[in-house]
Design a protein around this motif. Sequence first.
Motif, PDB file in Angstrom:
ATOM      1  N   ARG A 171       0.460  -1.332   0.428  1.00  0.00           N
ATOM      2  CA  ARG A 171       0.089  -0.039  -0.172  1.00  0.00           C
ATOM      3  C   ARG A 171       0.904   1.216   0.395  1.00  0.00           C
ATOM      4  O   ARG A 171       2.012   1.157   0.962  1.00  0.00           O
ATOM      5  CB  ARG A 171      -0.770   0.043   1.339  1.00  0.00           C
ATOM      6  CG  ARG A 171      -1.812   1.480   1.145  1.00  0.00           C
ATOM      7  CD  ARG A 171      -2.876   0.635   1.941  1.00  0.00           C
ATOM      8  NE  ARG A 171      -2.480   1.097   4.077  1.00  0.00           N
ATOM      9  CZ  ARG A 171      -2.948   0.354   4.455  1.00  0.00           C
ATOM     10  NH1 ARG A 171      -4.838   0.827   4.389  1.00  0.00           N
ATOM     11  NH2 ARG A 171      -2.703   1.003   5.882  1.00  0.00           N
ATOM     12  N   GLN A 172       0.717   2.387  -0.652  1.00  0.00           N
ATOM     13  CA  GLN A 172       1.513   3.580  -0.844  1.00  0.00           C
ATOM     14  C   GLN A 172       0.430   4.948  -0.609  1.00  0.00           C
ATOM     15  O   GLN A 172      -0.130   4.526  -1.740  1.00  0.00           O
ATOM     16  CB  GLN A 172       2.358   3.068  -1.920  1.00  0.00           C
ATOM     17  CG  GLN A 172       3.320   4.596  -2.242  1.00  0.00           C
ATOM     18  CD  GLN A 172       4.111   4.572  -3.508  1.00  0.00           C
ATOM     19  OE1 GLN A 172       3.542   4.520  -4.963  1.00  0.00           O
ATOM     20  NE2 GLN A 172       5.114   5.150  -3.270  1.00  0.00           N
ATOM     21  N   ARG A 173       0.666   5.447   0.277  1.00  0.00           N
ATOM     22  CA  ARG A 173      -0.008   6.391  -0.019  1.00  0.00           C
ATOM     23  C   ARG A 173       0.366   7.663  -0.379  1.00  0.00           C
ATOM     24  O   ARG A 173       1.972   7.752  -0.589  1.00  0.00           O
ATOM     25  CB  ARG A 173      -0.827   7.047   2.137  1.00  0.00           C
ATOM     26  CG  ARG A 173      -1.495   6.209   2.747  1.00  0.00           C
ATOM     27  CD  ARG A 173      -1.926   6.784   3.746  1.00  0.00           C
ATOM     28  NE  ARG A 173      -2.713   5.678   4.471  1.00  0.00           N
ATOM     29  CZ  ARG A 173      -2.692   4.413   5.069  1.00  0.00           C
ATOM     30  NH1 ARG A 173      -1.660   4.000   5.834  1.00  0.00           N
ATOM     31  NH2 ARG A 173      -4.374   3.543   5.589  1.00  0.00           N
ATOM     32  N   ARG A 207      -5.172   2.996  -7.864  1.00  0.00           N
ATOM     33  CA  ARG A 207      -5.900   3.726  -6.909  1.00  0.00           C
ATOM     34  C   ARG A 207      -7.079   3.531  -6.331  1.00  0.00           C
ATOM     35  O   ARG A 207      -8.122   3.597  -7.218  1.00  0.00           O
ATOM     36  CB  ARG A 207      -5.703   4.841  -7.671  1.00  0.00           C
ATOM     37  CG  ARG A 207      -5.656   6.264  -7.184  1.00  0.00           C
ATOM     38  CD  ARG A 207      -5.662   7.526  -7.548  1.00  0.00           C
ATOM     39  NE  ARG A 207      -4.323   7.157  -8.308  1.00  0.00           N
ATOM     40  CZ  ARG A 207      -3.263   8.428  -7.529  1.00  0.00           C
ATOM     41  NH1 ARG A 207      -3.417   8.667  -6.083  1.00  0.00           N
ATOM     42  NH2 ARG A 207      -2.369   8.579  -7.677  1.00  0.00           N
ATOM     43  N   GLN A 229       4.077   9.036  -0.013  1.00  0.00           N
ATOM     44  CA  GLN A 229       4.304   7.848   0.560  1.00  0.00           C
ATOM     45  C   GLN A 229       5.503   6.650   0.129  1.00  0.00           C
ATOM     46  O   GLN A 229       5.897   6.372  -0.513  1.00  0.00           O
ATOM     47  CB  GLN A 229       3.907   7.640   2.215  1.00  0.00           C
ATOM     48  CG  GLN A 229       3.432   8.500   2.556  1.00  0.00           C
ATOM     49  CD  GLN A 229       3.983   9.412   3.242  1.00  0.00           C
ATOM     50  OE1 GLN A 229       4.560   9.085   4.400  1.00  0.00           O
ATOM     51  NE2 GLN A 229       3.527  10.958   3.217  1.00  0.00           N
ATOM     52  N   SER A 277      -8.212   4.715   1.617  1.00  0.00           N
ATOM     53  CA  SER A 277      -7.722   5.281   0.763  1.00  0.00           C
ATOM     54  C   SER A 277      -6.260   5.321  -0.300  1.00  0.00           C
ATOM     55  O   SER A 277      -5.660   6.313   1.195  1.00  0.00           O
ATOM     56  CB  SER A 277      -8.129   6.956   0.266  1.00  0.00           C
ATOM     57  OG  SER A 277      -9.920   6.559   0.421  1.00  0.00           O
ATOM     58  N   ALA A 278      -5.699   4.624  -0.958  1.00  0.00           N
ATOM     59  CA  ALA A 278      -4.378   4.646  -1.394  1.00  0.00           C
ATOM     60  C   ALA A 278      -3.721   4.006  -2.641  1.00  0.00           C
ATOM     61  O   ALA A 278      -5.371   3.601  -3.191  1.00  0.00           O
ATOM     62  CB  ALA A 278      -3.439   4.020  -0.554  1.00  0.00           C
ATOM     63  N   GLU A 304      -9.239   5.954   5.506  1.00  0.00           N
ATOM     64  CA  GLU A 304      -8.002   5.621   5.600  1.00  0.00           C
ATOM     65  C   GLU A 304      -7.028   4.848   4.523  1.00  0.00           C
ATOM     66  O   GLU A 304      -6.173   4.154   4.931  1.00  0.00           O
ATOM     67  CB  GLU A 304      -7.765   5.435   7.276  1.00  0.00           C
ATOM     68  CG  GLU A 304      -8.241   3.620   7.688  1.00  0.00           C
ATOM     69  CD  GLU A 304      -9.614   4.429   8.731  1.00  0.00           C
ATOM     70  OE1 GLU A 304     -11.107   5.369   8.233  1.00  0.00           O
ATOM     71  OE2 GLU A 304      -9.500   3.778   8.879  1.00  0.00           O
TER      72      GLU A 304
END
Lengths: 114, 119
Positions: free
Chosen positions: A36-38, A110, A41, A87-88, A85
Amino acid sequence: GAGVSQSPSNKVTEKGKDVELRCDPISGHTALYWYRQRLGQGLEFLIYFQGNSAPDKSGLPSDRFSAERTGESVSTLTIQRTQQEDSAVYLCASSLLWGNTEAFFGQGTRLTVV
Amino acid sequence: AQTVTQSQPEMSVQEAETVTLSCTYDTSESDYYLFWYKQPPSRQMILVIRQEAYKQQNATENRFSVNFQKAAKSFSLKISDSQLGDAAMYFCAYRSAWRSDSSNYQLIWGAGTKLIIKP
Protein backbone atom coordinates in the motif's frame (compact mmCIF):
# COMPACT_ATOMS: atom_id res chain seq x y z
CA GLY A 1 1.04 -10.68 -20.82
CA ALA A 2 4.56 -9.40 -20.65
CA GLY A 3 4.24 -7.54 -17.38
CA VAL A 4 2.35 -7.46 -14.11
CA SER A 5 -1.24 -6.44 -14.67
CA GLN A 6 -3.49 -4.92 -12.03
CA SER A 7 -7.17 -4.21 -12.24
CA PRO A 8 -9.00 -1.99 -11.90
CA SER A 9 -6.68 0.98 -12.42
CA ASN A 10 -8.94 3.18 -10.36
CA LYS A 11 -11.71 2.34 -7.95
CA VAL A 12 -14.04 4.70 -6.13
CA THR A 13 -16.18 3.07 -3.48
CA GLU A 14 -18.48 4.13 -0.70
CA LYS A 15 -17.43 3.76 2.87
CA GLY A 16 -18.52 0.40 4.23
CA LYS A 17 -18.48 -1.42 0.90
CA ASP A 18 -16.19 -4.33 0.09
CA VAL A 19 -13.65 -4.09 -2.73
CA GLU A 20 -11.58 -6.67 -4.55
CA LEU A 21 -8.32 -5.81 -6.27
CA ARG A 22 -6.74 -8.14 -8.79
CA CYS A 23 -3.13 -8.84 -9.73
CA ASP A 24 -1.94 -10.95 -12.66
CA PRO A 25 1.77 -11.68 -12.14
CA ILE A 26 4.34 -12.49 -14.76
CA SER A 27 4.08 -16.13 -15.75
CA GLY A 28 6.49 -18.29 -13.79
CA HIS A 29 7.00 -15.83 -10.96
CA THR A 30 6.51 -17.72 -7.74
CA ALA A 31 6.87 -14.71 -5.44
CA LEU A 32 4.14 -12.09 -5.27
CA TYR A 33 3.89 -8.97 -3.10
CA TRP A 34 1.12 -6.54 -2.21
CA TYR A 35 1.99 -3.05 -0.98
CA ARG A 36 0.00 0.00 0.00
CA GLN A 37 1.32 3.43 -0.87
CA ARG A 38 -0.21 6.64 0.40
CA LEU A 39 0.41 9.87 -1.49
CA GLY A 40 4.07 10.85 -1.38
CA GLN A 41 4.92 8.02 0.97
CA GLY A 42 6.92 4.81 0.76
CA LEU A 43 5.81 1.24 0.30
CA GLU A 44 3.84 -0.28 3.14
CA PHE A 45 4.17 -4.06 3.03
CA LEU A 46 0.88 -5.95 3.20
CA ILE A 47 1.41 -9.59 2.24
CA TYR A 48 3.96 -11.82 0.51
CA PHE A 49 3.25 -15.09 -1.29
CA GLN A 50 6.28 -17.33 -1.78
CA GLY A 51 5.71 -20.43 -3.87
CA ASN A 52 3.91 -23.14 -1.92
CA SER A 53 5.00 -21.81 1.47
CA ALA A 54 2.54 -20.19 3.82
CA PRO A 55 2.16 -16.49 2.94
CA ASP A 56 3.63 -13.81 5.15
CA LYS A 57 0.55 -11.87 6.25
CA SER A 58 2.32 -9.84 8.90
CA GLY A 59 1.73 -6.54 7.12
CA LEU A 60 -2.05 -6.71 6.83
CA PRO A 61 -3.30 -3.74 8.91
CA SER A 62 -6.52 -5.28 10.14
CA ASP A 63 -8.79 -8.28 9.75
CA ARG A 64 -10.71 -6.34 7.11
CA PHE A 65 -7.83 -7.06 4.75
CA SER A 66 -7.25 -10.47 3.18
CA ALA A 67 -5.51 -11.84 0.12
CA GLU A 68 -5.54 -15.06 -1.80
CA ARG A 69 -3.39 -16.59 -4.45
CA THR A 70 -4.04 -19.82 -6.28
CA GLY A 71 -0.81 -21.56 -7.12
CA GLU A 72 1.44 -19.25 -9.09
CA SER A 73 -1.35 -17.36 -10.77
CA VAL A 74 -3.70 -14.52 -10.03
CA SER A 75 -3.90 -12.91 -6.62
CA THR A 76 -6.79 -10.93 -5.18
CA LEU A 77 -6.64 -8.45 -2.31
CA THR A 78 -9.96 -7.95 -0.59
CA ILE A 79 -10.81 -5.07 1.70
CA GLN A 80 -14.04 -5.46 3.62
CA ARG A 81 -16.09 -2.60 5.07
CA THR A 82 -13.80 0.00 3.52
CA GLN A 83 -12.84 3.09 5.53
CA GLN A 84 -11.60 6.44 4.31
CA GLU A 85 -8.11 5.68 5.62
CA ASP A 86 -7.96 2.77 3.16
CA SER A 87 -7.68 5.30 0.33
CA ALA A 88 -4.29 4.73 -1.30
CA VAL A 89 -2.57 3.15 -4.27
CA TYR A 90 -2.27 -0.62 -3.95
CA LEU A 91 0.75 -2.01 -5.76
CA CYS A 92 1.41 -5.59 -6.73
CA ALA A 93 4.81 -6.99 -7.68
CA SER A 94 6.07 -10.40 -8.74
CA SER A 95 9.48 -11.99 -9.03
CA LEU A 96 11.30 -15.26 -9.29
CA LEU A 97 11.66 -16.85 -5.90
CA TRP A 98 15.31 -16.07 -5.37
CA GLY A 99 18.35 -14.70 -7.11
CA ASN A 100 19.33 -11.27 -8.23
CA THR A 101 16.32 -10.84 -10.45
CA GLU A 102 14.28 -7.84 -9.57
CA ALA A 103 10.64 -7.54 -8.65
CA PHE A 104 8.40 -6.30 -11.44
CA PHE A 105 5.59 -3.97 -10.48
CA GLY A 106 2.13 -3.38 -11.83
CA GLN A 107 0.74 0.11 -12.36
CA GLY A 108 -1.24 -0.13 -9.18
CA THR A 109 -4.88 0.38 -8.27
CA ARG A 110 -5.83 3.78 -6.91
CA LEU A 111 -8.55 3.24 -4.34
CA THR A 112 -10.67 6.15 -3.18
CA VAL A 113 -13.16 5.63 -0.38
CA VAL A 114 -15.79 8.35 -0.19
CA ALA B 1 15.89 -9.04 10.77
CA GLN B 2 17.23 -6.91 7.97
CA THR B 3 16.49 -3.18 7.77
CA VAL B 4 17.09 -0.57 5.09
CA THR B 5 17.47 3.13 5.88
CA GLN B 6 17.29 6.07 3.52
CA SER B 7 18.09 9.12 5.60
CA GLN B 8 17.31 11.76 2.98
CA PRO B 9 13.55 12.30 2.55
CA GLU B 10 14.21 14.81 -0.24
CA MET B 11 17.14 15.89 -2.38
CA SER B 12 17.41 18.51 -5.09
CA VAL B 13 20.01 18.99 -7.80
CA GLN B 14 20.58 21.36 -10.67
CA GLU B 15 20.05 19.89 -14.10
CA ALA B 16 23.31 18.42 -15.53
CA GLU B 17 24.89 18.20 -12.05
CA THR B 18 25.66 15.06 -10.05
CA VAL B 19 23.71 13.90 -7.03
CA THR B 20 24.23 11.04 -4.59
CA LEU B 21 21.40 9.32 -2.72
CA SER B 22 22.32 7.41 0.40
CA CYS B 23 21.17 4.01 1.59
CA THR B 24 22.39 1.99 4.54
CA TYR B 25 21.25 -1.43 5.63
CA ASP B 26 21.64 -3.78 8.52
CA THR B 27 22.13 -7.51 8.08
CA SER B 28 24.05 -10.42 9.51
CA GLU B 29 24.09 -12.21 6.16
CA SER B 30 27.12 -12.32 3.92
CA ASP B 31 25.36 -12.92 0.62
CA TYR B 32 22.50 -10.76 -0.61
CA TYR B 33 21.33 -8.44 -3.33
CA LEU B 34 20.73 -4.71 -3.32
CA PHE B 35 18.53 -2.73 -5.67
CA TRP B 36 17.67 0.86 -6.49
CA TYR B 37 14.20 1.51 -7.90
CA LYS B 38 12.76 4.66 -9.40
CA GLN B 39 9.12 5.70 -9.14
CA PRO B 40 8.23 8.72 -11.31
CA PRO B 41 4.92 10.58 -10.94
CA SER B 42 3.35 7.99 -13.26
CA ARG B 43 3.84 5.67 -10.24
CA GLN B 44 5.34 2.82 -12.30
CA MET B 45 8.19 1.36 -10.26
CA ILE B 46 11.18 0.44 -12.39
CA LEU B 47 14.58 -1.00 -11.57
CA VAL B 48 17.49 1.41 -11.91
CA ILE B 49 20.44 -0.75 -10.87
CA ARG B 50 21.30 -3.86 -8.86
CA GLN B 51 24.35 -5.10 -6.97
CA GLU B 52 25.34 -8.59 -5.84
CA ALA B 53 27.05 -8.49 -2.47
CA TYR B 54 29.72 -11.00 -3.49
CA LYS B 55 30.89 -8.68 -6.27
CA GLN B 56 33.43 -6.08 -5.24
CA GLN B 57 33.02 -4.07 -8.41
CA ASN B 58 30.43 -1.33 -8.22
CA ALA B 59 27.53 -1.68 -10.64
CA THR B 60 27.02 0.97 -13.31
CA GLU B 61 24.18 1.59 -15.76
CA ASN B 62 24.89 4.54 -18.04
CA ARG B 63 24.55 7.69 -15.87
CA PHE B 64 23.72 5.66 -12.77
CA SER B 65 26.35 4.07 -10.58
CA VAL B 66 26.56 2.78 -7.04
CA ASN B 67 29.13 3.04 -4.30
CA PHE B 68 28.84 -0.29 -2.51
CA GLN B 69 30.72 -0.44 0.79
CA LYS B 70 30.01 -3.89 2.19
CA ALA B 71 31.85 -3.45 5.48
CA ALA B 72 30.07 -0.18 6.14
CA LYS B 73 26.77 -1.63 4.86
CA SER B 74 26.30 1.32 2.58
CA PHE B 75 24.83 1.36 -0.92
CA SER B 76 24.61 4.88 -2.36
CA LEU B 77 23.33 5.79 -5.81
CA LYS B 78 25.12 8.41 -7.91
CA ILE B 79 23.29 10.05 -10.78
CA SER B 80 25.56 11.93 -13.17
CA ASP B 81 24.45 14.63 -15.61
CA SER B 82 21.02 14.82 -13.97
CA GLN B 83 18.09 15.21 -16.34
CA LEU B 84 14.56 16.44 -15.80
CA GLY B 85 13.33 12.90 -16.40
CA ASP B 86 15.26 11.71 -13.37
CA ALA B 87 12.80 13.47 -11.06
CA ALA B 88 11.15 10.71 -9.05
CA MET B 89 11.05 8.85 -5.76
CA TYR B 90 14.02 6.54 -5.40
CA PHE B 91 13.81 3.45 -3.24
CA CYS B 92 16.62 1.21 -2.02
CA ALA B 93 15.83 -2.48 -1.42
CA TYR B 94 17.56 -5.55 0.05
CA ARG B 95 16.99 -9.21 -0.70
CA SER B 96 18.61 -12.29 0.83
CA ALA B 97 20.45 -14.73 -1.38
CA TRP B 98 19.49 -18.38 -1.29
CA ARG B 99 20.37 -20.24 1.89
CA SER B 100 19.66 -23.85 2.77
CA ASP B 101 18.38 -22.88 6.22
CA SER B 102 16.10 -20.10 5.07
CA SER B 103 12.94 -19.79 3.07
CA ASN B 104 12.32 -16.05 3.20
CA TYR B 105 13.49 -14.03 0.24
CA GLN B 106 11.25 -11.07 0.75
CA LEU B 107 12.38 -7.62 -0.41
CA ILE B 108 13.09 -5.15 2.37
CA TRP B 109 12.54 -1.51 1.41
CA GLY B 110 13.82 1.86 2.50
CA ALA B 111 11.41 4.78 2.99
CA GLY B 112 12.43 6.48 -0.23
CA THR B 113 14.09 9.74 -1.31
CA LYS B 114 12.28 12.30 -3.42
CA LEU B 115 14.63 13.70 -6.05
CA ILE B 116 13.88 17.15 -7.46
CA ILE B 117 15.67 18.36 -10.58
CA LYS B 118 16.00 22.14 -10.93
CA PRO B 119 16.05 23.35 -14.54
